[in-house]
Design a protein around this motif. Structure first.
Motif, mmCIF file in Angstrom:
data_model
loop_
_atom_site.group_PDB
_atom_site.id
_atom_site.type_symbol
_atom_site.label_atom_id
_atom_site.label_comp_id
_atom_site.label_asym_id
_atom_site.label_seq_id
_atom_site.Cartn_x
_atom_site.Cartn_y
_atom_site.Cartn_z
ATOM 1 N N PRO A 4 -12.288 38.102 36.073
ATOM 2 C CA PRO A 4 -11.104 38.678 36.116
ATOM 3 C C PRO A 4 -10.102 37.859 36.046
ATOM 4 O O PRO A 4 -9.899 36.716 36.690
ATOM 5 C CB PRO A 4 -11.340 39.627 37.181
ATOM 6 C CG PRO A 4 -12.397 38.880 38.186
ATOM 7 C CD PRO A 4 -13.187 38.345 37.275
ATOM 8 N N ARG A 52 -10.153 44.642 37.956
ATOM 9 C CA ARG A 52 -11.520 44.156 37.891
ATOM 10 C C ARG A 52 -11.956 44.226 36.150
ATOM 11 O O ARG A 52 -12.456 43.372 35.639
ATOM 12 C CB ARG A 52 -12.446 44.344 38.636
ATOM 13 C CG ARG A 52 -12.990 45.840 38.428
ATOM 14 C CD ARG A 52 -14.053 46.310 39.333
ATOM 15 N NE ARG A 52 -14.387 47.801 39.249
ATOM 16 C CZ ARG A 52 -13.615 48.885 39.727
ATOM 17 N NH1 ARG A 52 -12.760 48.693 40.532
ATOM 18 N NH2 ARG A 52 -14.078 50.084 39.835
ATOM 19 N N ASN A 53 -11.196 45.374 35.723
ATOM 20 C CA ASN A 53 -11.552 45.336 34.186
ATOM 21 C C ASN A 53 -10.690 44.520 33.326
ATOM 22 O O ASN A 53 -11.254 44.386 31.898
ATOM 23 C CB ASN A 53 -11.581 46.753 33.687
ATOM 24 C CG ASN A 53 -12.764 47.765 33.972
ATOM 25 O OD1 ASN A 53 -13.738 46.961 34.477
ATOM 26 N ND2 ASN A 53 -12.676 48.882 34.252
ATOM 27 N N SER A 54 -9.886 44.029 33.584
ATOM 28 C CA SER A 54 -8.754 43.112 32.906
ATOM 29 C C SER A 54 -9.477 41.527 33.090
ATOM 30 O O SER A 54 -9.321 41.030 34.045
ATOM 31 C CB SER A 54 -7.527 43.036 33.489
ATOM 32 O OG SER A 54 -6.872 44.308 33.098
ATOM 33 N N ARG A 55 -10.381 41.142 31.954
ATOM 34 C CA ARG A 55 -10.993 39.831 32.169
ATOM 35 C C ARG A 55 -10.544 38.779 31.287
ATOM 36 O O ARG A 55 -10.276 39.232 30.185
ATOM 37 C CB ARG A 55 -12.447 40.165 32.122
ATOM 38 C CG ARG A 55 -12.884 41.075 33.253
ATOM 39 C CD ARG A 55 -14.406 41.704 32.972
ATOM 40 N NE ARG A 55 -15.186 40.419 33.601
ATOM 41 C CZ ARG A 55 -15.377 40.342 34.941
ATOM 42 N NH1 ARG A 55 -14.926 41.303 35.962
ATOM 43 N NH2 ARG A 55 -16.197 39.346 35.358
ATOM 44 N N ASN A 113 -19.128 41.345 30.735
ATOM 45 C CA ASN A 113 -18.291 42.075 31.559
ATOM 46 C C ASN A 113 -19.201 42.830 32.587
ATOM 47 O O ASN A 113 -19.925 43.639 32.170
ATOM 48 C CB ASN A 113 -17.380 43.252 31.168
ATOM 49 C CG ASN A 113 -16.403 43.735 31.943
ATOM 50 O OD1 ASN A 113 -16.480 43.635 33.217
ATOM 51 N ND2 ASN A 113 -15.231 44.136 31.293
#
Length: 831
Positions: free
Chosen positions: A141, A124-127, A550
């Motif tokens: 994401p 989820r942190n790769s957006r 984010n």
């Protein structure tokens, strides 16, 4: 006063009296040793075998101080990296993305994982971040696990989006798009190596499929692999015990010769493991070679004693007297050898690595305990046991070694040739020693072989990505929000550019890159705006914009701390070879030296991550090596000089140590073995253990000179008698560690054992060939002028007991016929 009277040598007479008193009460002393053994045995259940990551780190080193400061915020060296490779298609496939996501979730559930520092393309942190038509920054994401049935058009768009994001393409997705990384930081105090390994391996089995390769690397996985070989280590112990038992049977073929040395090694091992429990230390699987070596040394001393006991029985009918003479003959030189072993072990504690400090503490005391458990207990035990019926020792293969060496050193001319050859070898040794590297000499982990799954995984990941080995450079400012200052950001950007000039750097990640990317995004993705603004408020606004886009907490945690005072720059390397690390640290220090003080309030600290941790270990190992070996040499030199009251004796032992150690380093240079925290203890231990042989040989030549009064005959008989014991104990010692070379799948243990074998062989050669040659050429007074007083204790004064001036007369001629007897008078030395 008659120099042969007891009153002329009060100290040695007192020691001789003490020897006699000990043998007046053998059963009482043996009972006390037995009670102590039972007590130590009761402590053994408290000993645990495991690795503690903190034990591997030199805690006083500035790099480790930084590591401890930042590991809670930016992570440490306990990184798990999983590479998911698809050989038949790229990762932009519904099944492939689902597999990457499942693996990400599995890694995120590891024990002790820092959930905020888990990254992958499906996390989820790769957006994807973009600017809306209304001028707002939005993000989502790249992968949504609730929508896994993407169309070909959607997959193609995802491919384009990932390819346009430098924070994902390269760091998390390979340039050929066939491999994705899942990375996680494990919290140092909470990780469980065995559980982590089992979890990862179960995940690999579950996700295995045709066309899919799952590679795993990282320090926790490496230690987990090492744990898997504990059963193999037990098998090696059993094989080694069988080999040593077979050697004893072949050599002695007598019950005493077999069971008494075994009893000595068992008692010594019980004491040693009990000592570890007393200290509250753990046994590390990677350092088991040294405790096993101490046990092998205990057996070697036991063999020497039983061998001498049988020789004494050939000239003395009373087995009590034979046992006492055995004790008096070998206790003092044997104790000197044991103390030399203990010195080599104890001095390892000079370094700042806790694992080696613990090893030094318990191993040195364990080694010293051999004086009681073997050198004292075995002769006492022989004195209370019945006299063996058959006291003859048959000729066997091992005796040939001593005979061959005695023939080689047949006279002064041959001795000079031997010393000349040794001098040439020493010169060559100095040259090849210069090729020894600090750290590792090849990629991957030296603990495992290059074709091991772990090293193959590391190679596969490093071939496709900037690198799995990370170095952290931390920037600190003196005020809250200091990182937002443009001059600070520009200095860090310049530091990044400077580090990227190193060809070993595969990539970098830092807050300056993020600021540039967001600035470009807010200006319609125009590349000209990929720059750091001059306004600190604007720079802070760019960071805030990214954070607000984010919805996941901790979006900036990998770049800066919560006070915006500390920033972490990450540089990726493909290996942690000694030269790679040296160049990395040098490059960083070069920039710091050129720019220090240019930006007010900015401090640059080195170095965290895997590279920083290993750099600290390499520097600590080098510093330890720089101090330990000279101190071992000097202390043994002074001990031997004091023990024999002869500067020549100390010089002779110094020369033997220098020869063996220099050629050992030459072997390391030729074989590519580096100086690191694992090899330094091995070398220090090898020096202390190897010098025993030279001490025994020198002492035996001295005692034979008292009997024969002829130097050539004394040297020849010493080589044929003590040389036999040296060759057999060396072979026994090698047998105690050779199975590590043959059977161990842990490369470090195999190479450490091979290094010790090389040291044993070199020290054996020095004892059998160089020490006798030195004596024949230089005719030292403490040998040539030796005599025995009325107690049988050997001394050396200005003139020899034969009446010849020291070094002259009988020592200059060859004997017409060598005496037949194999034993001599009491072989004790002035203490």
């Amino acid at each position: 006063m008659d120099k042969r009277s007891a009153s002329a040598h009060k100290a040695t007479h007192w020691l001789h009296s003490l020897d006699q008193k000990l043998f007046n009460y053998p059963k009482i002393i043996l009972s006390l040793i037995l009670l102590a053994t039972i007590w130590f045995a009761a402590q053994i259940p408290g000993v645990k075998m495991y690795s503690d990551f903190a034990d591997l780190l030199p805690q006083t080193h500035p790099y480790i101080e930084l590591h401890n400061d930042i590991k809670e915020s930016f992570g440490g060296a306990n990184v798990i990296i999983v590479g998911v490779e698809f050989t038949e298609h790229d990762i932009f496939d519904n099944e492939a993305l689902a597999r990457i996501h499942r693996i990400t979730q599995s890694v995120d559930s590891l024990p002790g994982v820092d959930h905020n520092l888990v990254t992958s393309v499906t996390h989820r942190n790769s957006r994807k971040v973009w600017l809306t038509p209304e001028g707002n920054v939005n993000s989502e994401p790249y992968y949504n696990p609730e929508h896994t049935d993407l169309s070909a058009t959607q997959l193609d768009q995802l491919r384009k989006d990932v390819g346009a994001d430098p924070r994902v393409l390269g760091p998390l997705v390979s340039p050929d798009l066939h491999m994705a990384l899942v990375k996680a930081q494990l919290i140092e105090g909470k990780l469980d190596y065995a559980a982590t390994y089992e979890h990862i391996q179960q995940m690999r089995e579950l996700e295995a499929a045709d066309g899919v390769k799952i590679h795993v690397t990282g320090q926790p996985m490496l230690v987990g692999w090492a744990y898997q070989y504990l059963d193999q280590i037990i098998e090696i112990f059993l094989f080694t015990a069988l080999i040593m038992l077979s050697l004893l049977v072949f050599y002695f073929r007598k019950a005493y010769g077999i069971f008494i040395p075994l009893a000595g090694v068992i008692v010594s091992s019980i004491w040693g493991i009990g000592i570890i429990s007393m200290f509250g230390y753990n046994l590390d699987p990677l350092s088991l070679v040294i405790p096993f070596l101490i046990s092998a040394r205990a057996m070697s001393h036991g063999i020497q004693l039983v061998e001498r006991y049988y020789l004494e029985l050939n000239t003395h009918d009373d087995h009590h007297q034979a046992a006492r003479l055995t004790f008096e003959s070998l206790f003092r030189p044997g104790s000197l050898g044991v103390v030399s072993d203990a010195i080599g072990l104890l001095l390892i504690a000079i370094g700042s690595i806790p694992l080696n400090t613990k090893l030094a503490h318990y191993a040195s005391i364990w080694a010293l305990s051999i004086i009681i458990t073997v050198l004292l207990a075995v002769p006492l035990l022989l004195s209370v046991l019945p006299k063996p019926k058959n006291t003859t020792i048959k000729h066997n293969l091992f005796r040939n070694v001593g005979y061959v060496c005695a023939d080689l050193i047949s006279g002064e001319k041959a001795a000079k040739k031997a010393l000349g050859i040794a001098a040439l070898l020493l010169c060559g040794g100095f040259y090849f020693s210069s090729h020894v590297v600090i750290g590792e000499s090849e990629p991957g982990s030296p603990i495992l072989y290059q074709d091991h799954d772990y090293n193959l995984s590391s190679k596969a990941i490093n071939d496709s990505f900037p690198g799995s080995e990370e170095m952290y450079i931390v920037a600190e400012t003196d005020e809250k929000g200091g990182i937002k200052r443009p001059e600070v950001l520009k200095a860090l950007a310049d530091l990044e550019r400077h580090m990227l000039l190193d060809p070993g750097v595969g990539g970098a990640k830092g807050i300056p890159d993020l600021v540039k990317q967001v600035n470009r995004l807010l200006h319609n993705n125009d590349p000209r705006w990929a720059q750091i603004p001059d306004d600190p408020l604007y720079a802070g606004g760019l960071m805030f914009t990214y954070m607000m886009s984010n919805p996941i907490p901790g979006a900036l945690k990998e770049f800066i701390d919560s006070d915006e005072r500390v920033a972490n720059l990450v540089f990726y390397y493909k290996d942690h070879q000694g030269e790679t690390i040296r160049r990395a640290i040098h490059t960083a220090k070069q920039w710091i030296a050129e720019n220090e003080g240019k930006v007010e309030g900015l401090t640059i600290r080195l170095a965290g991550g895997t590279i920083g941790v290993i750099a600290s270990q390499n520097e600590a190992a080098f510093e330890t090596n720089l101090w330990v070996l000279p101190l071992v040499f000097l202390l043994i030199f002074f001990m031997v000089t004091f023990f024999y009251t002869s500067l020549m004796a100390g010089t002779m032992m110094f020369g033997a140590m220098l020869f063996a150690t220099t050629l050992t380093y030459a072997y390391m240079g030729l074989s590519g073995m580096g100086i690191n925290s694992n090899t330094v203890p091995i070398i220090a231990v090898g020096v202390g253990i190897g010098i025993d042989y030279s001490i025994y040989m020198m002492d035996r030549i001295r005692s034979e000179m008292v009997v024969l009064g002829d130097l050539h005959a004394s040297v020849r008989r010493a080589i044929r008698t003590t040389g036999l014991a040296v060759s057999f104990t060396a072979i026994t010692l090698i047998a105690g560690i050779v199975m590590w070379v043959v059977l161990s799948d842990l490369r470090f243990q195999a190479e450490a054992a091979l290094l010790l074998i090389v040291m044993v062989v070199l020290n054996g050669a020095a004892a059998m060939l160089l020490v006798p040659s030195w004596v024949l050429v230089f005719k030292p007074k403490f040998i040539c002028a030796a005599y025995a007083d009325e107690d049988g204790v050997i001394h050396a004064d200005a003139e020899a007991s034969t009446g010849y001036p020291a070094g002259l007369g009988a020592v200059d001629k060859e004997p017409e016929k060598e005496p037949e007897a194999e034993s001599s008078l009491v072989m004790t030395t002035k203490a």
